[in-house]
Design a protein around this motif. Structure first.
Motif, PDB file in Angstrom:
ATOM      1  N   GLY A   1      -2.094 -14.632   6.247  1.00 46.77           N
ATOM      2  CA  GLY A   1      -1.876 -13.448   7.075  1.00 46.77           C
ATOM      3  C   GLY A   1      -0.489 -12.863   6.922  1.00 46.77           C
ATOM      4  O   GLY A   1      -0.330 -11.640   6.807  1.00 46.77           O
ATOM      5  N   SER A   2       0.545 -13.717   6.908  1.00 51.09           N
ATOM      6  CA  SER A   2       1.914 -13.208   6.889  1.00 51.09           C
ATOM      7  C   SER A   2       2.267 -12.538   5.560  1.00 51.09           C
ATOM      8  O   SER A   2       2.916 -11.484   5.549  1.00 51.09           O
ATOM      9  N   THR A   3       1.855 -13.129   4.436  1.00 48.61           N
ATOM     10  CA  THR A   3       2.163 -12.497   3.154  1.00 48.61           C
ATOM     11  C   THR A   3       1.350 -11.217   2.962  1.00 48.61           C
ATOM     12  O   THR A   3       1.843 -10.237   2.398  1.00 48.61           O
ATOM     13  N   PHE A   4       0.103 -11.221   3.453  1.00 49.87           N
ATOM     14  CA  PHE A   4      -0.707  -9.998   3.369  1.00 49.87           C
ATOM     15  C   PHE A   4      -0.078  -8.880   4.191  1.00 49.87           C
ATOM     16  O   PHE A   4       0.054  -7.749   3.718  1.00 49.87           O
ATOM     17  N   LEU A   5       0.333  -9.184   5.423  1.00 48.82           N
ATOM     18  CA  LEU A   5       0.955  -8.165   6.264  1.00 48.82           C
ATOM     19  C   LEU A   5       2.276  -7.689   5.668  1.00 48.82           C
ATOM     20  O   LEU A   5       2.589  -6.492   5.715  1.00 48.82           O
ATOM     21  N   GLY A   6       3.054  -8.620   5.124  1.00 49.91           N
ATOM     22  CA  GLY A   6       4.306  -8.215   4.491  1.00 49.91           C
ATOM     23  C   GLY A   6       4.064  -7.241   3.358  1.00 49.91           C
ATOM     24  O   GLY A   6       4.752  -6.214   3.231  1.00 49.91           O
ATOM     25  N   PHE A   7       3.062  -7.524   2.522  1.00 55.96           N
ATOM     26  CA  PHE A   7       2.745  -6.630   1.410  1.00 55.96           C
ATOM     27  C   PHE A   7       2.235  -5.283   1.907  1.00 55.96           C
ATOM     28  O   PHE A   7       2.645  -4.228   1.403  1.00 55.96           O
ATOM     29  N   VAL A   8       1.357  -5.297   2.887  1.00 56.06           N
ATOM     30  CA  VAL A   8       0.788  -4.042   3.395  1.00 56.06           C
ATOM     31  C   VAL A   8       1.869  -3.168   4.023  1.00 56.06           C
ATOM     32  O   VAL A   8       1.891  -1.948   3.821  1.00 56.06           O
ATOM     33  N   LEU A   9       2.760  -3.776   4.794  1.00 55.36           N
ATOM     34  CA  LEU A   9       3.850  -3.005   5.389  1.00 55.36           C
ATOM     35  C   LEU A   9       4.712  -2.369   4.302  1.00 55.36           C
ATOM     36  O   LEU A   9       5.101  -1.197   4.399  1.00 55.36           O
TER      37      LEU A   9
END
Length: 341
Positions: free
Chosen positions: A217-225
Motif C-alpha cells: 500500500g505505501s509504495t503504491f500510494l507513494g508512486f500514485v501521489l
C-alpha cells in the motif's frame, strides 16, 4: 447531476471494495505469512497482519485502468506501473526483498512514467535537449526518493493512509478552486477513486490498527501521489508550489530525519525509529500523533496551499512559511536524533 451521481457511486464502491479486501487479507494473513514479529523499525509490540493495502492498490489499478479509456492514456501507464510497484511491495511484505531489487523496480517504474509523461503531455522537442534530459533525471530521482520517503513514514497506525487521503482530497479541492470543471477530467476521477480506497483501508488501519497497510500500500500510494503531482503540474492544473506546501508535513519529517542521520554518517536506508512521528508516538501514542499530523495538513498546509494558488507572486514566501515552523517542530520532536526518545 447525471455525471455526478455515477461518480459518487464509484467513489463509494471504491471505498467499500478496499474495506472488504482489507478484511479478506486480514483473515488470511497468518496462512499467507503476512503476520510477522515486530522488528527494530516497528512502533508496535503485538504481531499484526500487514499487506492491507493490497485492496487499495487493486482499487487504484483498476480505477486508473478504466478511467484511461476516457482518452487518458497516461492513466493506463499509471495503472500498469502502479500494479508492478504494488506487486513488488506485496512480495516484500511476504518475504523481505533486498533493497537493490526494490529500488531497481521502483527506479525503472518511475523512469518509464517520467518519460511517458514527457512524450504524452510534454514537449518532446524540449525533452531531448540537455536541459530537458537533466529535468527528466532530477524528476526521476525525486520520484524514487518520494516513494521511499512515503514508505518510511508509514510507521504508526493510520498516519500514511490519513495523509494520502487528505492530500488527494486537498489537491482535488485546489483543482476545483482553479477550474470548476475539474471533476470532469479522468485524472480528477483517479484522485478521488484512490482517496476513497484509502479511506476504506483507513477504517481498518486507524489506531489501534487491525491491519497494517504494508509496503504493497505505501509504495503504491507513494508512486500514485508522485504521478498525480507530475500530471497536474505538467498540465498546469495545480502549481508546483501548492503541491510542495500540501505535502510539507511528510516532506519535512522525512527530509530532516534523513539529513541529520546522513550527516552523522548513518546509512539512511537502515531501519530505525527516529522520525519525528515515531519519537512523538512513544510519548503520546499512535492516535494522538496521527491526529496531529492530519491536523497540520488540513489546518496548516492546506490553507497555505490555497493562498499560494490564489497569490502566485507570494508562492515562495508561502512555501517558506509552511516549512520553517514544521522544521522547528520536527527538530524539537527529535527527527533524526542520535537516540530514541
Amino acid at each position: 447531476m447525471s455525471t455526478l451521481i455515477p461518480s459518487l457511486l464509484s467513489i463509494l464502491l471504491a471505498a467499500l471494495t478496499s474495506y472488504i479486501l482489507s478484511i479478506v487479507v486480514e483473515r488470511n494473513a497468518l496462512r499467507l505469512g503476512l503476520v510477522k514479529a515486530p522488528n527494530e523499525r516497528s512502533s508496535h509490540v503485538i504481531p499484526t497482519a500487514r499487506g492491507g493495502g493490497a485492496g487499495l492498490a487493486l482499487v487504484g489499478v483498476v480505477g486508473c485502468g478504466l478511467l484511461a479509456l476516457n482518452d487518458a492514456p497516461l492513466l493506463a501507464v499509471v495503472s500498469g506501473l502502479g500494479a508492478i510497484i504494488a506487486v513488488m511491495g506485496f512480495i516484500d511484505d511476504l518475504r523481505d526483498v533486498s533493497v537493490t531489487i526494490r529500488l531497481g523496480v521502483q527506479a525503472a517504474s518511475v523512469i518509464v512514467f517520467v518519460v511517458s509523461a514527457a512524450l504524452l503531455i510534454g514537449d518532446t522537442g524540449d525533452a531531448v535537449t540537455a536541459y530537458g534530459i537533466a529535468i527528466l533525471c532530477l524528476t526521476s530521482v525525486a520520484g524514487i526518493w518520494w516513494i521511499n520517503a512515503f514508505n518510511f513514514m508509514d510507521g504508526i497506525d493510520g498516519i500514511a493512509a490519513s495523509q494520502a487521503g487528505l492530500v488527494l482530497v486537498g489537491a482535488a479541492l485546489l483543482w476545483l478552486y482553479a477550474d470548476s470543471n475539474a471533476f470532469e477530467t479522468p485524472v480528477f476521477g483517479a484522485m478521488m477513486t484512490i482517496a476513497a480506497g484509502t479511506g476504506g483501508l483507513l477504517l481498518r488501519n486507524w489506531p489501534p490498527a487491525k491491519i497494517f497497510m504494508g509496503d504493497v500500500g505505501s509504495t503504491f500510494l507513494g508512486f500514485v501521489l508522485f504521478a498525480v503531482v507530475l500530471i497536474t503540474v505538467t498540465t498546469d492544473a495545480i502549481p508546483m508550489a501548492s503541491w510542495i506546501i500540501l505535502l510539507s508535513v511528510f516532506v519535512t519529517d522525512s527530509t530532516i530525519t534523513i539529513m541529520r542521520r546522513t550527516c552523522r554518517g548513518e546509512r539512511p536506508w537502515h531501519a530505525h525509529r527516529r522520525h519525528a512521528y515515531q519519537q512523538l508516538s512513544r510519548r503520546w501514542g499512535h492516535q494522538t500523533v496521527t491526529l496531529l499530523y492530519a491536523s497540520l495538513t488540513a489546518l496548516w498546509a492546506f490553507p497555505l496551499a490555497v493562498a499560494s494558488l490564489a497569490n502566485p507572486s507570494s508562492a515562495v514566501w508561502l512555501v517558506l512559511a509552511s516549512y520553517i515552523p514544521l522544521s522547528g517542530l520536527a527538530v524539537w520532536a527529535g527527527a533524526g536524533a542520535r537516540d530514541e526518545r
